[in-house]
Design a protein around this motif. Structure first.
Motif, PDB file in Angstrom:
ATOM      1  N   VAL A   1      15.079  -0.104  -5.852  1.00  0.00           N
ATOM      2  CA  VAL A   1      14.628  -0.257  -4.466  1.00  0.00           C
ATOM      3  C   VAL A   1      14.601  -1.759  -4.170  1.00  0.00           C
ATOM      4  O   VAL A   1      13.567  -2.409  -4.288  1.00  0.00           O
ATOM      5  CB  VAL A   1      13.236   0.379  -4.243  1.00  0.00           C
ATOM      6  N   PRO A   2      15.768  -2.317  -3.818  1.00  0.00           N
ATOM      7  CA  PRO A   2      15.851  -3.766  -3.661  1.00  0.00           C
ATOM      8  C   PRO A   2      15.172  -4.315  -2.412  1.00  0.00           C
ATOM      9  O   PRO A   2      14.870  -5.515  -2.343  1.00  0.00           O
ATOM     10  CB  PRO A   2      17.354  -4.034  -3.612  1.00  0.00           C
ATOM     11  N   GLU A   3      14.908  -3.447  -1.418  1.00  0.00           N
ATOM     12  CA  GLU A   3      14.319  -3.969  -0.183  1.00  0.00           C
ATOM     13  C   GLU A   3      13.387  -2.952   0.451  1.00  0.00           C
ATOM     14  O   GLU A   3      13.696  -1.758   0.532  1.00  0.00           O
ATOM     15  CB  GLU A   3      15.421  -4.335   0.813  1.00  0.00           C
ATOM     16  N   VAL A   4      12.242  -3.450   0.894  1.00  0.00           N
ATOM     17  CA  VAL A   4      11.287  -2.671   1.676  1.00  0.00           C
ATOM     18  C   VAL A   4      10.980  -3.496   2.916  1.00  0.00           C
ATOM     19  O   VAL A   4      10.555  -4.637   2.815  1.00  0.00           O
ATOM     20  CB  VAL A   4       9.985  -2.398   0.889  1.00  0.00           C
ATOM     21  N   ASP A   5      11.226  -2.914   4.083  1.00  0.00           N
ATOM     22  CA  ASP A   5      10.945  -3.603   5.338  1.00  0.00           C
ATOM     23  C   ASP A   5       9.938  -2.754   6.111  1.00  0.00           C
ATOM     24  O   ASP A   5      10.301  -1.759   6.737  1.00  0.00           O
ATOM     25  CB  ASP A   5      12.228  -3.792   6.147  1.00  0.00           C
ATOM     26  N   LEU A   6       8.672  -3.149   6.034  1.00  0.00           N
ATOM     27  CA  LEU A   6       7.637  -2.372   6.705  1.00  0.00           C
ATOM     28  C   LEU A   6       7.675  -2.551   8.216  1.00  0.00           C
ATOM     29  O   LEU A   6       7.185  -1.698   8.952  1.00  0.00           O
ATOM     30  CB  LEU A   6       6.256  -2.744   6.156  1.00  0.00           C
TER      31      LEU A   6
ATOM     32  N   TYR B   1       0.870  -1.163   0.000  1.00  0.00           N
ATOM     33  CA  TYR B   1       0.000   0.000   0.000  1.00  0.00           C
ATOM     34  C   TYR B   1       0.910   1.218   0.000  1.00  0.00           C
ATOM     35  O   TYR B   1       1.840   1.318   0.807  1.00  0.00           O
ATOM     36  CB  TYR B   1      -0.903   0.026   1.228  1.00  0.00           C
ATOM     37  N   ALA B   2       0.653   2.143  -0.895  1.00  0.00           N
ATOM     38  CA  ALA B   2       1.481   3.338  -1.000  1.00  0.00           C
ATOM     39  C   ALA B   2       1.512   4.101   0.320  1.00  0.00           C
ATOM     40  O   ALA B   2       2.556   4.612   0.730  1.00  0.00           O
ATOM     41  CB  ALA B   2       0.981   4.225  -2.131  1.00  0.00           C
ATOM     42  N   SER B   3       0.392   4.145   1.014  1.00  0.00           N
ATOM     43  CA  SER B   3       0.349   4.879   2.279  1.00  0.00           C
ATOM     44  C   SER B   3       1.252   4.245   3.334  1.00  0.00           C
ATOM     45  O   SER B   3       1.703   4.927   4.254  1.00  0.00           O
ATOM     46  CB  SER B   3      -1.080   4.975   2.803  1.00  0.00           C
ATOM     47  N   ASP B   4       1.536   2.953   3.218  1.00  0.00           N
ATOM     48  CA  ASP B   4       2.454   2.304   4.157  1.00  0.00           C
ATOM     49  C   ASP B   4       3.898   2.685   3.881  1.00  0.00           C
ATOM     50  O   ASP B   4       4.749   2.605   4.766  1.00  0.00           O
ATOM     51  CB  ASP B   4       2.307   0.778   4.095  1.00  0.00           C
ATOM     52  N   LEU B   5       4.201   3.094   2.665  1.00  0.00           N
ATOM     53  CA  LEU B   5       5.566   3.484   2.314  1.00  0.00           C
ATOM     54  C   LEU B   5       5.887   4.913   2.752  1.00  0.00           C
ATOM     55  O   LEU B   5       7.028   5.222   3.089  1.00  0.00           O
ATOM     56  CB  LEU B   5       5.787   3.355   0.809  1.00  0.00           C
ATOM     57  N   VAL B   6       4.868   5.774   2.743  1.00  0.00           N
ATOM     58  CA  VAL B   6       5.080   7.170   3.126  1.00  0.00           C
ATOM     59  C   VAL B   6       5.504   7.220   4.589  1.00  0.00           C
ATOM     60  O   VAL B   6       4.885   6.620   5.457  1.00  0.00           O
ATOM     61  CB  VAL B   6       3.810   8.014   2.894  1.00  0.00           C
ATOM     62  N   GLY B   7       6.602   7.917   4.834  1.00  0.00           N
ATOM     63  CA  GLY B   7       7.136   8.041   6.187  1.00  0.00           C
ATOM     64  C   GLY B   7       8.243   7.052   6.496  1.00  0.00           C
ATOM     65  O   GLY B   7       8.959   7.211   7.480  1.00  0.00           O
ATOM     66  N   CYS B   8       8.396   6.026   5.657  1.00  0.00           N
ATOM     67  CA  CYS B   8       9.491   5.082   5.869  1.00  0.00           C
ATOM     68  C   CYS B   8      10.830   5.811   5.675  1.00  0.00           C
ATOM     69  O   CYS B   8      10.936   6.690   4.826  1.00  0.00           O
ATOM     70  CB  CYS B   8       9.425   3.918   4.878  1.00  0.00           C
ATOM     71  N   ALA B   9      11.820   5.425   6.443  1.00  0.00           N
ATOM     72  CA  ALA B   9      13.165   5.976   6.267  1.00  0.00           C
ATOM     73  C   ALA B   9      13.763   5.392   4.998  1.00  0.00           C
ATOM     74  O   ALA B   9      13.662   4.187   4.766  1.00  0.00           O
ATOM     75  CB  ALA B   9      14.037   5.637   7.465  1.00  0.00           C
ATOM     76  N   ALA B  10      14.358   6.221   4.180  1.00  0.00           N
ATOM     77  CA  ALA B  10      15.035   5.755   2.968  1.00  0.00           C
ATOM     78  C   ALA B  10      16.527   5.889   3.186  1.00  0.00           C
ATOM     79  O   ALA B  10      17.002   6.914   3.677  1.00  0.00           O
ATOM     80  CB  ALA B  10      14.598   6.567   1.754  1.00  0.00           C
TER      81      ALA B  10
END
Length: 184
Positions: A163-168, A113-122
Motif C-alpha cells: 500500500v504505497p499511498e494513502v490519501d485521506l 486511524y483505522a476508522s479513517d481508512l474504512v470506506g476509502c476507495a481502494a
C-alpha cells in the motif's frame, strides 16, 4: 505504515463524525454499576470520572461517568443518575462515542486511524478499482486492509510495499498487489 487506535477507536465508526470508544455491558451488582468494554487505547482518559460521553443510540445519553473501578481486568463504570441494577441494565449494548475531531492528531505521516481508512476507495497503482476498504484488522501485530474484490473478501497487508499511498483528502488507498494476492 500502520493503523492506530491510540486514544480513540478500534474500528467502530458510528458515523463520519462519531467514533465508538466502548460498549456498555451487563450490570455489576445492584447499585447501578456496569461493565464496559473499552474500544480505546486510553480508557483511563476516555472513561475518567467526570467524563461526559455521547451515546449510540443518541437518546440513551449523554452519560456522565461518576466512578470508575476495576473488577479484575474488567472496567466497571457508574454513570450519574443510574443508581439501580435495572436502570443501568437498560443501557446494556449502548455504544459510547466521541467526536472524531476529538481524537489526538497523529504526527507520524505513516500512521493512520483505522476508522479513517474504512470506506476509502481502494485501487491498484494502474487504476483498477478494487472497491472500498471494508475494515482494518490487526492480526498478530500486523495490520490488514479488508477488501471485497470480485465478491471475495481479501486481506491486504498494510505495509508500504503493498500500500504505497494513502490519501485521506481524496479518500483513496493505492494498492500495489504482489503477484497472486487476489488469485487465492
Amino acid at each position: 505504515m500502520s493503523s492506530t487506535s491510540t486514544a480513540a477507536d478500534l474500528l467502530v465508526t458510528v458515523s463520519q463524525d462519531l467514533i465508538a470508544v466502548g460498549r456498555i455491558g451487563p450490570a455489576r451488582g445492584v447499585r447501578g454499576d456496569a461493565f464496559v468494554e473499552p474500544w480505546t487505547d486510553a480508557p483511563d482518559e476516555r472513561f475518567a470520572a467526570g467524563s461526559v460521553l455521547r451515546t449510540d443510540p443518541s437518546d440513551a445519553g449523554p452519560l456522565t461517568v461518576e466512578r470508575v473501578n476495576l473488577s479484575g481486568a474488567k472496567m466497571v463504570l457508574h454513570f450519574a443518575g443510574f443508581d439501580t441494577r435495572e436502570a443501568v441494565e437498560a443501557l446494556r449494548g449502548v455504544r459510547l462515542v466521541v467526536a472524531a475531531e476529538d481524537r489526538p492528531a497523529i504526527e507520524d505521516p505513516d500512521e493512520f486511524y483505522a476508522s479513517d481508512l474504512v470506506g476509502c476507495a481502494a485501487r491498484t497503482v494502474s487504476g483498477v478499482e478494487l472497491g472500498p476498504v471494508a475494515d482494518v484488522l490487526d492480526i498478530a501485530g500486523a495490520d490488514y486492509l479488508v477488501l471485497h474484490v470480485d465478491g471475495v473478501e481479501r486481506l491486504v497487508p498494510f505495509v508500504r510495499e503493498v500500500v504505497p499511498e494513502v490519501d485521506l483528502t481524496t479518500r483513496v488507498v493505492t494498492v500495489d498487489p504482489p503477484e497472486g494476492l487476489f488469485d487465492l
